[in-house]
Design an enzyme around this catalytic site. Sequence first.
Site, PDB file in Angstrom:
ATOM      1  N   PHE A 175      21.017 -19.523 -19.838  1.00 29.56           N
ATOM      2  CA  PHE A 175      19.568 -19.554 -20.097  1.00 29.56           C
ATOM      3  C   PHE A 175      19.036 -20.936 -20.477  1.00 29.56           C
ATOM      4  O   PHE A 175      17.874 -21.101 -20.824  1.00 29.56           O
ATOM      5  CB  PHE A 175      19.204 -18.498 -21.141  1.00 29.56           C
ATOM      6  N   ARG A 176      19.925 -21.946 -20.441  1.00 34.30           N
ATOM      7  CA  ARG A 176      19.529 -23.364 -20.381  1.00 34.30           C
ATOM      8  C   ARG A 176      18.912 -23.972 -21.629  1.00 34.30           C
ATOM      9  O   ARG A 176      18.470 -25.128 -21.578  1.00 34.30           O
ATOM     10  CB  ARG A 176      18.564 -23.593 -19.202  1.00 34.30           C
TER      11      ARG A 176
ATOM     12  N   ASP B 132      25.618 -13.699 -13.963  1.00 36.49           N
ATOM     13  CA  ASP B 132      25.833 -15.146 -13.925  1.00 36.49           C
ATOM     14  C   ASP B 132      24.499 -15.856 -13.614  1.00 36.49           C
ATOM     15  O   ASP B 132      24.486 -16.897 -12.951  1.00 36.49           O
ATOM     16  CB  ASP B 132      26.902 -15.532 -12.897  1.00 36.49           C
TER      17      ASP B 132
HETATM   18  O1  DOR Z   1      27.367 -21.502 -10.039  1.00 39.09           O
HETATM   19  C1  DOR Z   1      27.468 -21.603 -11.253  1.00 39.09           C
HETATM   20  N1  DOR Z   1      26.463 -22.105 -11.995  1.00 39.09           N
HETATM   21  N2  DOR Z   1      28.600 -21.246 -11.846  1.00 39.09           N
HETATM   22  C2  DOR Z   1      28.851 -21.515 -13.144  1.00 39.09           C
HETATM   23  O2  DOR Z   1      29.924 -21.231 -13.612  1.00 39.09           O
HETATM   24  C3  DOR Z   1      27.852 -22.239 -13.949  1.00 39.09           C
HETATM   25  C4  DOR Z   1      26.503 -22.017 -13.415  1.00 39.09           C
HETATM   26  C5  DOR Z   1      25.469 -22.951 -14.034  1.00 39.09           C
HETATM   27  O3  DOR Z   1      25.460 -23.029 -15.266  1.00 39.09           O
HETATM   28  O4  DOR Z   1      24.696 -23.537 -13.310  1.00 39.09           O
END
Ligand code: DOR
Length: 454
Positions: A62-63, A299
């Site tokens: 969620f950044r 994810d």
């Molecule tokens: O594709 C992905 N993006 N896999 C991950 O494990 C991390 C994620 C991201 O945080 O962008």
Amino acid sequence: MKRTLLRGGISILPSGRAYTNLLLEDGKIVSTDASYETAADEIIDCDSHIILPGAIDDQVHFREPGLTHKEDLATASRACAAGGVTSFLEMPNTKPSAITIDLLEAKYTIAATKSIVNFGFYMGATCSNLDQLKLADNVPGIKIFLGSSTGDLLVDEQAALERIFAETKLPICAHCEDETTVRENQQRFGPNLKLSDHSRIRDHKAAVIATKRAFELAKRHRHRFHLLHTSTADELPLLEDASPYITAEVCPHHLYFSIDDYERLGSLIQMNPSIKTVRDNEALWAALLAGTIQVVATDHAPHTLEEKNAAYPASPSGLPAVENYLALLCDEANRGRCTWEQIASWTSDAPARVWGLVGKGRIAVGYDADLAIINPIRAKEIRNELQFTKSKWSPWNGVTLTGWPVRTIVNGQTVYIDDCESDQGKIISTQPQRRLRCDHHRGGFWATKDGIGL
Ligand code: DOR
């Protein structure tokens, strides 16, 4: 004391579906008795609806902090509410990464002011933060990147892995793509890479080697381990042979997309682990239906479209999914591919048990009133501009699904209601919700292959 009566509707109880009333009081479920009618402050007519335990998405990015141009806890938790997701467990690869108690607790502090659904945060492992990992408490678990992805978290040294598995108590989950294999493949394919090379670089072999390595550690150290985003048919025999300490998850993009879709969707489906083949999609579905894989999570990993449009390999890996994944599964239930009971198990009961989430995962007396009310005949097209995620896009843009959450209830409070007029739905309450309580000692772990009750 606020009393809410959900009248009628088919609730997916631990014992299976039942036409019943639900009485909610002070954020808890206090009755699941069909004959029970009472003077309530609020009566919600649920006839012709399916009531699922609110989804618990145990893998999201969620950044916040640090990458809030892609997403933040306010926008992401609204996307959760719109998707019937009442709790999320967030990954540590923010900026800074959540690798100390202070940094981890700082995320909880932000969420406590902004998240309109329940929240939990994993602690990230490094080769040198064992002392901090040992101190973590009341958090779902430890995340290890066995292969690097977005951000700089990576634990590839065997000695560090041995210490983490030997000396920590929390359940561990991992991103399983073998770093050495990925680097060797990168070298082999040379400098002029194209997008489809992503799945050749992050290939089946990389996934299998890392998953084997993690399972071997978990079994030898008798440590609870959860395999995140299983992506290949080739990892499934390892799971069939796994110990009771091991559980696994699959994500919608690994069920729905294959390398054949790169031409149509480009870097929108660039993910780590990479998406694989139709054979893998089918094998993962079969493993999910058979119970070899217990959890479906998203994810959810948003990047801006501008970032995604960079030429590979500068384009980042990740896609948003949190507001559509429950509907993707409801659509499958409508087509007869899975049952409503399986959806409740994959998206709520199983993640609650894997992570020891107290009071979550079931429609049962005494449990928290976290509910996703589904209209099984509501048809809606996924459209970029209607997404709640800050990134405002979906790889499923243009897809019409039947069976959508039309009301989401968190701790007894309605947070989202569908709106047939605008198709986007409305956030009803922006009141911050609660930190998930995690009890890993109270039957919260998976004790047998078949799972156990709490
Ligand atoms: O594709 C992905 N993006 N896999 C991950 O494990 C991390 C994620 C991201 O945080 O962008």
